[in-house]
Structures are given as C-alpha cells and as structure tokens.
Scaffold this motif. Structure first.
Motif, PDB file in Angstrom:
ATOM      1  N   LYS A  27     -50.195  -3.205  31.248  1.00  0.00           N
ATOM      2  CA  LYS A  27     -49.330  -3.960  30.310  1.00  0.00           C
ATOM      3  C   LYS A  27     -49.128  -3.098  28.953  1.00  0.00           C
ATOM      4  CE  LYS A  27     -48.456  -8.375  28.088  1.00  0.00           C
ATOM      5  NZ  LYS A  27     -47.057  -8.362  28.037  1.00  0.00           N
ATOM      6  N   TYR A  28     -48.239  -2.884  28.599  1.00  0.00           N
ATOM      7  CA  TYR A  28     -47.953  -2.406  27.231  1.00  0.00           C
ATOM      8  C   TYR A  28     -47.931  -3.618  26.034  1.00  0.00           C
ATOM      9  CZ  TYR A  28     -46.319   0.752  23.506  1.00  0.00           C
ATOM     10  OH  TYR A  28     -46.129   1.671  22.381  1.00  0.00           O
ATOM     11  N   THR A  30     -48.224  -5.401  22.641  1.00  0.00           N
ATOM     12  CA  THR A  30     -47.768  -5.137  21.441  1.00  0.00           C
ATOM     13  C   THR A  30     -48.028  -6.353  20.279  1.00  0.00           C
ATOM     14  OG1 THR A  30     -45.622  -6.210  22.013  1.00  0.00           O
ATOM     15  CG2 THR A  30     -45.690  -3.945  22.231  1.00  0.00           C
ATOM     16  N   VAL A  36     -43.013  -2.780  18.530  1.00  0.00           N
ATOM     17  CA  VAL A  36     -42.950  -2.596  19.803  1.00  0.00           C
ATOM     18  C   VAL A  36     -43.369  -1.214  19.890  1.00  0.00           C
ATOM     19  CG1 VAL A  36     -40.610  -1.795  20.143  1.00  0.00           C
ATOM     20  CG2 VAL A  36     -41.762  -2.693  22.009  1.00  0.00           C
ATOM     21  N   GLY A  39     -47.561  -0.338  20.092  1.00  0.00           N
ATOM     22  CA  GLY A  39     -48.263  -0.980  21.352  1.00  0.00           C
ATOM     23  C   GLY A  39     -49.519  -0.194  21.927  1.00  0.00           C
ATOM     24  N   GLU A  66     -44.508  -2.405  33.644  1.00  0.00           N
ATOM     25  CA  GLU A  66     -43.126  -3.187  33.089  1.00  0.00           C
ATOM     26  C   GLU A  66     -41.901  -1.898  32.959  1.00  0.00           C
ATOM     27  OE1 GLU A  66     -44.727  -6.156  29.910  1.00  0.00           O
ATOM     28  OE2 GLU A  66     -45.636  -4.102  29.735  1.00  0.00           O
ATOM     29  N   SER A  68     -39.443  -1.482  31.539  1.00  0.00           N
ATOM     30  CA  SER A  68     -38.739  -1.428  29.826  1.00  0.00           C
ATOM     31  C   SER A  68     -39.575  -0.846  29.149  1.00  0.00           C
ATOM     32  CB  SER A  68     -38.139  -2.795  29.388  1.00  0.00           C
ATOM     33  OG  SER A  68     -39.298  -3.504  29.321  1.00  0.00           O
ATOM     34  N   LYS A  69     -41.084  -0.720  29.595  1.00  0.00           N
ATOM     35  CA  LYS A  69     -41.944   0.006  28.881  1.00  0.00           C
ATOM     36  C   LYS A  69     -42.311   1.455  29.418  1.00  0.00           C
ATOM     37  CE  LYS A  69     -42.408  -3.585  26.125  1.00  0.00           C
ATOM     38  NZ  LYS A  69     -41.752  -4.795  26.717  1.00  0.00           N
ATOM     39  N   GLN A  70     -41.740   1.952  30.609  1.00  0.00           N
ATOM     40  CA  GLN A  70     -41.826   3.134  30.867  1.00  0.00           C
ATOM     41  C   GLN A  70     -41.767   4.319  29.743  1.00  0.00           C
ATOM     42  OE1 GLN A  70     -39.790   2.896  34.617  1.00  0.00           O
ATOM     43  NE2 GLN A  70     -41.344   3.767  35.432  1.00  0.00           N
ATOM     44  N   PHE A  72     -42.757   4.616  26.948  1.00  0.00           N
ATOM     45  CA  PHE A  72     -44.085   4.622  26.163  1.00  0.00           C
ATOM     46  C   PHE A  72     -45.282   5.507  27.133  1.00  0.00           C
ATOM     47  CE2 PHE A  72     -42.249   0.897  24.566  1.00  0.00           C
ATOM     48  CZ  PHE A  72     -41.908   1.309  23.294  1.00  0.00           C
TER      49      PHE A  72
END
Length: 106
Positions: A27-28, A30, A36, A39, A66, A68-70, A72
């Motif tokens: 999990k990213y 934040t 965001v 994080g 997640e 949408s967090k790939q 990062f």
C-alpha cells in the motif's frame, strides 16, 4: 510490474500470517505525509481487495498493488527481510524504496 519475494521474507511472512485468510498488499501510504507525492510503501495483509487493487503474481505469494499508485514504483521490485533490523524492505535494482517497511495484519 514484476515483484519477487526473497526466501527469507517469504518465511517471515508465512510465520506472521499463519493460517489467516487474506491477501498480501503493498500500500502506498500518504496519510500524514502532506500530499500524495510524499507517500511511503507499507506491507499489509488485508482480508478484502480494494476497488483499485490489481494482483501481481510473484511465483510464491500473490501481491496486491493499487493500480493508480503504480506510477510511484519501479518496474522490478523485490520484497526482502533484514535480519539485523527485523524489518521488511522494498527494493528495486536502482534504489531502496523503503528499507524499514512496516507490516500490518488488518
């Protein structure tokens, strides 16, 4: 995205998870970071998948990330365990994304 889990990390995870049912997730996080972009990845064991979660096959334990967090993360990641610090680590070939990664069973 490719994720591998070292043998040592896998052994520690199996011991801590035991017979609980669920999913391993990077999990990213934040919360408390300001925005965001600031994080930090944490390792969780969750009972249910989130609406944004995708499954990455590691060859051992599947890992949720997640979608949408790939952005990062690097393309190739490794979950390792440090015997000296007793903490998990998230690494890529070019950097350590979190050398003292917390693990939570939710």
């Amino acid at each position: 995205m490719n994720i591998t889990i070292t043998n040592e990390a896998q052994e520690v995870l199996q011991t801590r998870i035991g017979d609980k049912k669920g999913h391993l997730k990077i999990k990213y996080e934040t919360e408390g970071c300001g925005c965001v972009m600031s994080g930090i990845p944490v390792l969780e064991y969750v009972q249910e998948t989130g609406h944004d979660d995708i499954v990455i096959d590691t060859g051992s334990l599947p890992v949720l990330v997640e979608k949408s967090k790939q952005v990062f993360y690097d393309k190739n990641l490794k979950i390792d365990f440090s015997s000296s610090s007793k903490m998990f680590q998230l690494k890529s070939p070019g950097q350590i994304l979190n050398g003292r990664m917390n693990f939570f069973i939710l």
